[in-house]
Design an enzyme around this catalytic site. Structure first.
Site, PDB file in Angstrom:
ATOM      1  N   LYS A  78      27.504  38.408  26.085  1.00 43.73           N
ATOM      2  CA  LYS A  78      27.944  37.417  26.047  1.00 43.73           C
ATOM      3  C   LYS A  78      27.199  36.318  25.682  1.00 43.73           C
ATOM      4  O   LYS A  78      26.036  36.091  25.941  1.00 43.73           O
ATOM      5  CB  LYS A  78      28.490  37.196  27.707  1.00 43.73           C
ATOM      6  CG  LYS A  78      29.206  35.955  27.994  1.00 43.73           C
ATOM      7  CD  LYS A  78      29.829  35.885  29.307  1.00 43.73           C
ATOM      8  CE  LYS A  78      30.752  34.689  29.718  1.00 43.73           C
ATOM      9  NZ  LYS A  78      31.153  34.867  31.248  1.00 43.73           N
ATOM     10  N   SER A 148      35.853  34.649  32.215  1.00 44.27           N
ATOM     11  CA  SER A 148      35.433  34.042  30.754  1.00 44.27           C
ATOM     12  C   SER A 148      34.524  35.004  29.856  1.00 44.27           C
ATOM     13  O   SER A 148      34.234  34.808  28.945  1.00 44.27           O
ATOM     14  CB  SER A 148      34.318  32.798  31.096  1.00 44.27           C
ATOM     15  OG  SER A 148      33.297  33.643  31.907  1.00 44.27           O
ATOM     16  N   SER A 172      34.865  36.430  36.446  1.00 49.25           N
ATOM     17  CA  SER A 172      34.730  36.477  35.068  1.00 49.25           C
ATOM     18  C   SER A 172      34.246  37.560  34.339  1.00 49.25           C
ATOM     19  O   SER A 172      34.383  37.890  33.112  1.00 49.25           O
ATOM     20  CB  SER A 172      33.669  35.229  34.631  1.00 49.25           C
ATOM     21  OG  SER A 172      34.065  33.931  34.615  1.00 49.25           O
TER      22      SER A 172
END
Length: 502
Positions: A78, A148, A172
């Protein structure tokens, strides 16, 4: 192949890491144009790592010595995890041109174990929201992959890489795993280092291993868990299990015999009927494996928790007040509000800390009073969502699923695909939660349930569309002071989850 299956071939010498990387890059370049999961690729870095991993695996076979199971496996990070000399932008124009000054603790462990970094995957800007709108869900690219960690989940669902790293401050990794039909582990808070990771809120941020299956995510847990001198809180928990976390189910007629699973009756927000039906079916599968399910009532979250979220987010984002115009419009409002919250009286923040401790106690007491091993909840409370549907909604708001309980309690959660919505056809996942530091036991339950529900093997049909993602080489590291090359990324305060009662 799953990560576990690929690892078996790599270690046996039947597959070279370079061949696996070739396949992953070829698939990415052929299909990511319609999905947009990656923000940057690093082929030069990846091929060098693949060659080194191939030599390491060959030596291990020759000398009959063990090599880490992730050695030679391609991975997506990420875009909040620092890798020295590579861009780190949190998918935001605010950090355009930023170069990491050092390695995050997560990448240092993975690199030491021989993992192959393919690239950074998109995040919802600064990991703030629940949508990751720049990414399409591989099952239907008009739909959101969740946020996210939406880019990480999309990479896995599209089979661009076998492993990915996300983060979880308020669902997330769980929202994206559920939306994309993949698996994730939100470990106990403090189990995995967050050093060198761009924060959202320090006391709720969790690093989240993600894979197509629970076994794949557990494979990474063994590498990532444990003490990191740069993140002292990681030294305060119990030892990592000898031999690592499990990657295989015990199987048999009743592998969950004696396991008690709580089914919350006050799930908030409540899911649509089509989602709840999949969760109910998963509970029945658990019962068929020998588990006992009982209704339980989750403790209520204190209102003061929102104060802590805002203050901690503002403490980091105040360094960017001269760049508010570079945030996405809805996130500029969120960042500005968070910075303004720094004017909150200290007493209000201390009230938040006290209320969180009380909540942790109530959560643990629920397990003791009901003699629970785990709880089962929906992975999300929405039945698919359009890519722009939840813009401006922070992951800390908890409006798209019952997730905040785990970040405030610090408890571990395994999320796995359980079926498909009869209304939308989109994947639906379930969360399995336990008490803090029960990660190993919880993973074991997840492995048994996934063995009986092999939904994770299903593959979306992708539309050929050439990737438009930059391919970037490593350069001179940024000046620091933090590995992220930003100010204030190091947590000023972190608290360990309360030990389980009983």
């Amino acid at each position: 192949m799953s990560a576990v299956e690929a690892a078996a071939l790599l270690h046996a010498g039947e597959l070279h890491p370079r061949e696996l990387l070739d396949a992953c890059l070829d698939r990415t370049r052929s299909y990511d144009g319609a999905i947009g999961a990656w923000i940057r690729l690093y082929p030069e870095v990846a091929y060098a790592a693949a060659e080194a991993a191939g030599e390491r695996l060959a030596r291990a076979r020759r000398d009959r010595t063990p090599a880490p199971l992730v050695c030679g496996l391609p991975i997506a990070l990420k875009d909040i995890f620092a890798v020295s000399g590579l861009p780190l932008t949190a998918s935001s124009r605010v950090l355009e041109g930023n170069i990491a000054a050092g390695h995050s603790g997560v990448w240092r462990r993975l690199e030491d174990a021989g993992a192959v970094l393919m690239g950074h995957a998109h995040t919802d800007e600064f990991a703030i929201g629940v949508a990751t709108p720049q990414v399409g869900n591989p099952w239907n690219t008009e739909m959101s992959p969740g946020g996210s960690s939406g880019g990480s989940a999309a990479v896995l669902a599209a089979r661009f890489a076998p492993l990915a790293i996300g983060s979880d401050t308020g669902g997330s990794v769980r929202f994206p795993a559920s939306a994309c039909g993949v698996s994730s582990i939100k470990p106990t808070y403090g189990r995995i280092t967050s050093h060198g990771m761009i924060p959202l809120t320090w006391t709720r941020d969790h690093v989240g291993p993600m894979g197509r299956s629970v076994a794949d995510a557990s494979l990474m847990m063994t590498v990532l868990a444990g003490a990191d001198p740069a993140d002292p809180i990681t030294a305060l928990g119990p030892d990592v299990p000898e031999g690592g976390y499990p990657v295989t189910a015990a199987g048999g007629a009743s592998p969950l015999a004696g396991v008690r699973i709580g089914l919350p009756v006050n799930t908030n927000p409540a899911p649509p009927e089509a989602v709840q039906r999949v969760v109910d079916d998963a509970a029945r599968v658990a019962e068929s494996l020998g588990a006992v399910t009982v209704p339980v009532t989750m403790p209520s979250l204190p209102e003061s928790l929102a104060t802590g979220d805002q203050v901690e987010m503002g403490a980091y984002h105040q360094q960017f007040t001269d760049r508010l115009g570079l945030y996405r419009p809805e996130n500029a409002v969120a960042a500005g509000t968070a910075v303004a919250s720094l004017a909150v009286p200290v007493g209000d923040y201390l009230t938040f800390e006290r209320d969180r401790l009380r909540y942790q106690s109530d959560y643990n007491r629920m397990f003791v009073d009901q003699d629970l091993d785990a709880i089962m909840l929906p992975g999300a409370s929405v039945d698919g969502a359009r890519r722009q549907e939840f813009l401006g909604i922070s992951v800390t708001a908890g409006v798209t699923g019952p997730v905040r309980w785990a970040n405030y309690s610090g408890a571990p959660v395994v999320t796995l695909p359980a079926g498909y919505s009869a209304a939308t056809g989109m994947p639906v996942g379930v969360q399995l939660g336990a008490r803090p530091w029960q990660d190993e036991h919880l993973i074991g339950i997840g492995l048994e349930l996934q063995e009986a529900l092999p939904i994770w093997r299903d593959e979306p049909q992708l539309v050929a569309a050439g990737a438009r993602v930059p391919e970037v080489a490593q350069v001179q590291p940024g000046p620091g002071p933090d590995p992220t090359n930003t100010i204030g990324a190091a947590a000023p305060v972190r608290t360990l989850p309360m030990n389980p009662i009983g």
